[in-house]
Design an enzyme around this catalytic site. Structure first.
Site, mmCIF file in Angstrom:
data_model
loop_
_atom_site.group_PDB
_atom_site.id
_atom_site.type_symbol
_atom_site.label_atom_id
_atom_site.label_comp_id
_atom_site.label_asym_id
_atom_site.label_seq_id
_atom_site.Cartn_x
_atom_site.Cartn_y
_atom_site.Cartn_z
ATOM 1 N N THR A 1 0.818 -1.216 0.000
ATOM 2 C CA THR A 1 0.000 0.000 0.000
ATOM 3 C C THR A 1 0.852 1.267 0.000
ATOM 4 O O THR A 1 1.863 1.359 0.704
ATOM 5 C CB THR A 1 -0.928 0.009 1.232
ATOM 6 O OG1 THR A 1 -1.721 -1.176 1.218
ATOM 7 C CG2 THR A 1 -1.852 1.218 1.203
ATOM 8 N N GLY B 1 -6.424 -6.230 3.499
ATOM 9 C CA GLY B 1 -6.524 -7.494 2.773
ATOM 10 C C GLY B 1 -7.484 -7.436 1.598
ATOM 11 O O GLY B 1 -7.799 -8.464 1.004
ATOM 12 N N SER C 1 -6.246 -0.481 -2.751
ATOM 13 C CA SER C 1 -6.549 -1.777 -3.344
ATOM 14 C C SER C 1 -6.141 -1.874 -4.813
ATOM 15 O O SER C 1 -6.008 -2.972 -5.348
ATOM 16 C CB SER C 1 -8.058 -2.058 -3.225
ATOM 17 O OG SER C 1 -8.451 -2.125 -1.866
ATOM 18 N N GLU D 1 -4.019 -14.991 2.468
ATOM 19 C CA GLU D 1 -4.107 -13.828 3.357
ATOM 20 C C GLU D 1 -5.556 -13.552 3.730
ATOM 21 O O GLU D 1 -5.877 -13.266 4.891
ATOM 22 C CB GLU D 1 -3.501 -12.606 2.679
ATOM 23 C CG GLU D 1 -3.587 -11.345 3.524
ATOM 24 C CD GLU D 1 -3.014 -10.114 2.843
ATOM 25 O OE1 GLU D 1 -3.172 -9.013 3.397
ATOM 26 O OE2 GLU D 1 -2.421 -10.258 1.771
ATOM 27 N N GLU E 1 -15.819 -3.966 -0.656
ATOM 28 C CA GLU E 1 -16.239 -3.581 -2.004
ATOM 29 C C GLU E 1 -15.397 -4.277 -3.074
ATOM 30 O O GLU E 1 -15.915 -4.722 -4.104
ATOM 31 C CB GLU E 1 -16.147 -2.057 -2.155
ATOM 32 C CG GLU E 1 -17.152 -1.280 -1.305
ATOM 33 C CD GLU E 1 -16.801 -1.236 0.177
ATOM 34 O OE1 GLU E 1 -17.710 -0.982 0.997
ATOM 35 O OE2 GLU E 1 -15.623 -1.467 0.531
ATOM 36 N N HIS F 1 -24.430 -4.484 26.006
ATOM 37 C CA HIS F 1 -23.740 -4.078 27.231
ATOM 38 C C HIS F 1 -24.220 -2.718 27.736
ATOM 39 O O HIS F 1 -23.875 -2.326 28.861
ATOM 40 C CB HIS F 1 -22.223 -4.016 26.995
ATOM 41 C CG HIS F 1 -21.517 -5.320 27.136
ATOM 42 N ND1 HIS F 1 -21.569 -6.312 26.180
ATOM 43 C CD2 HIS F 1 -20.723 -5.798 28.131
ATOM 44 C CE1 HIS F 1 -20.829 -7.342 26.570
ATOM 45 N NE2 HIS F 1 -20.309 -7.057 27.751
ATOM 46 N N TYR G 1 1.002 -10.997 -10.642
ATOM 47 C CA TYR G 1 0.443 -12.351 -10.670
ATOM 48 C C TYR G 1 0.839 -13.129 -9.417
ATOM 49 O O TYR G 1 0.051 -13.938 -8.904
ATOM 50 C CB TYR G 1 0.926 -13.069 -11.930
ATOM 51 C CG TYR G 1 0.602 -12.305 -13.192
ATOM 52 C CD1 TYR G 1 -0.685 -12.340 -13.746
ATOM 53 C CD2 TYR G 1 1.559 -11.513 -13.818
ATOM 54 C CE1 TYR G 1 -0.992 -11.619 -14.889
ATOM 55 C CE2 TYR G 1 1.259 -10.790 -14.970
ATOM 56 C CZ TYR G 1 -0.015 -10.842 -15.491
ATOM 57 O OH TYR G 1 -0.323 -10.124 -16.619
ATOM 58 N N ARG H 1 -26.379 -9.734 34.013
ATOM 59 C CA ARG H 1 -26.784 -8.334 34.155
ATOM 60 C C ARG H 1 -28.309 -8.241 34.211
ATOM 61 O O ARG H 1 -29.009 -8.813 33.367
ATOM 62 C CB ARG H 1 -26.253 -7.526 32.965
ATOM 63 C CG ARG H 1 -26.734 -6.090 32.886
ATOM 64 C CD ARG H 1 -26.138 -5.221 33.958
ATOM 65 N NE ARG H 1 -26.476 -3.814 33.749
ATOM 66 C CZ ARG H 1 -26.268 -2.877 34.635
ATOM 67 N NH1 ARG H 1 -25.694 -3.173 35.804
ATOM 68 N NH2 ARG H 1 -26.595 -1.615 34.378
ATOM 69 N N PRO I 1 0.710 5.821 -0.130
ATOM 70 C CA PRO I 1 -0.139 6.947 0.281
ATOM 71 C C PRO I 1 -1.271 7.249 -0.699
ATOM 72 O O PRO I 1 -2.356 7.648 -0.299
ATOM 73 C CB PRO I 1 0.844 8.109 0.382
ATOM 74 C CG PRO I 1 2.142 7.453 0.743
ATOM 75 C CD PRO I 1 2.146 6.154 -0.004
#
Length: 382
Positions: free
Chosen positions: A127, A366, A133, A245, A370, A341, A236, A271, A129
């Site tokens: 990645t 990863g 993706s 991953e 989208e 909670h 590739y 609770r 700046p």
């Protein structure tokens, strides 16, 4: 529902990993979160206990076992313990396949011993700046100069970025417009070389103990012997490794969601409000029933994908389905659990609050949800 993907050796390994995390990780994790980085020694300790490096051949000091179910066990146990600091999944699930599948004999002899014993920490520099993706938009470039490549550019959001002794950098090595996907190569950059600097340890919303850095390369000279895999084939090669991953992320997503669900279920039983446990109200009961059902369904799909991966049959599309569905489900689960909670869920002293912020990255790194849907949609021919 009983899980059938694991065999006895995996359940035994799970006990080893669980005990290691309890002894070597959890007593220090709060301190690591405050520091924004884990102690490097935890990688060495993990290697000694076989928690990392198990998939490296024995001649290089590893366990010699390539079975992604062991990777899944590590990912699940870290997620269950909310131990988000140690970058063991990056080590085992992301970097290892590059070194095992792409490195030549000389490179493996040079790199794998330190990788296997935890003394050398690795990172992946994809990645940038201005590029997330869309890998085709990578601008970091390398120009050949004799027996070296001269590397220039920047990377960001790099996990293990501060600790990394070696970084696999994706760089544009063919500047011609017609190169397309064949414009990129993988170069291994080593700590301490001139021109390689690190920016700040990035201050993130969650995953506070995990070091995430900016990396800068200003005319860094990388030996040609450090090109990983075939030149100009990085795109590739990256596509080939991404399913593992994404499965790693999906496995952790379900395990983390299950952990916070189990904790919330106990909270809902103990609770009270208006004289009765909050879990006994129909709305709470229905929410819990829905989450429990969806987690079971997700686990079945994950386990089937794990089996396919071990058999070498998992497709990129199936991994994309697993990644987006489970991480979105994780968001749903932690959000609902925090709501159950009440006000206490908003307090950082309650584990559900940490689970909430740590989970947010899951649908982003990863490959975003989208992008996963785009991959699936293209496969459908639409």
């Amino acid at each position: 529902m009983e899980r059938q993907v694991f065999e006895d050796e995996h359940w035994q390994f799970r006990e080893v990993v669980r005990e290691f995390i309890a002894r070597e990780v959890m007593p220090h994790h709060e301190e690591w979160e405050k520091a924004g980085i884990v102690d490097r020694g935890v990688f060495v300790a993990a290697a000694k206990h076989g928690v990392i490096g198990f998939n490296v051949p024995e001649q290089f000091g590893g366990g010699g076992v390539r079975d992604f179910r062991f990777n899944a066990v590590v990912a699940e146990e870290l997620a269950d313990a909310r131990a988000s600091g140690p970058g063991f999944q990056l080590h085992n699930d992301v970097v290892a396949p590059y070194l095992l599948n792409l490195a030549n004999e000389e490179q493996q002899a040079r790199w794998l011993p330190g990788f296997a014993d935890g003394s050398e920490i690795w990172a992946i520099g994809m990645t940038e700046p201005g590029t997330g993706s869309d890998l085709k938009g990578i601008r970091t470039s390398a120009v050949r100069d004799g027996d070296e490549w001269v590397l220039s550019g920047s990377k960001t959001f790099i996990s293990n970025g501060i600790h990394a002794d070696r970084v696999v950098v994706v760089a544009r090595t063919d500047p011609s417009p017609e190169a397309g996907h064949k414009a990129f190569s993988l170069l291994v950059v080593e700590r301490g070389v001139e021109g390689f600097t690190r920016g700040r340890n990035l201050d993130k919303l969650g995953l506070k103990a995990q070091d995430t850095a900016e990396l800068h390369f200003d005319g860094v000279r990388v030996p040609a012997a450090n090109v990983l895999g075939e030149e100009n084939r990085a795109f590739y090669l990256l596509m080939g490794n991404l399913p593992e991953e994404r499965m790693s992320i999906a496995v952790a997503a379900v395990a983390a969601a299950r952990s916070v669900f189990a904790e919330t279920l106990e909270y809902a039983k103990s609770r009270t409000a208006f004289g009765q446990p909050i879990g006994s109200f129909q709305n709470s009961r229905f929410v819990l029933a829905e989450l429990d059902t969806e987690l079971d369904i997700a686990q079945v799909y994950i386990d089937r994908c794990l089996a396919a991966l071990v058999e070498g049959k998992l497709t990129a599309v199936e991994a994309s389905k697993a990644k987006w569905w489970t991480t979105e489900l994780q968001q749903k689960v932690v959000n609902a659990c925090l709501q159950l909670h009440g006000g206490y869920g908003y307090m950082t002293e309650y584990p559900v609050a940490k689970a909430f912020v740590d989970a947010r990255i899951q649908t982003i790194y990863g490959g975003t949800t989208e992008i996963m849907k785009e991959i699936i949609g293209r496969d459908l021919g639409v």
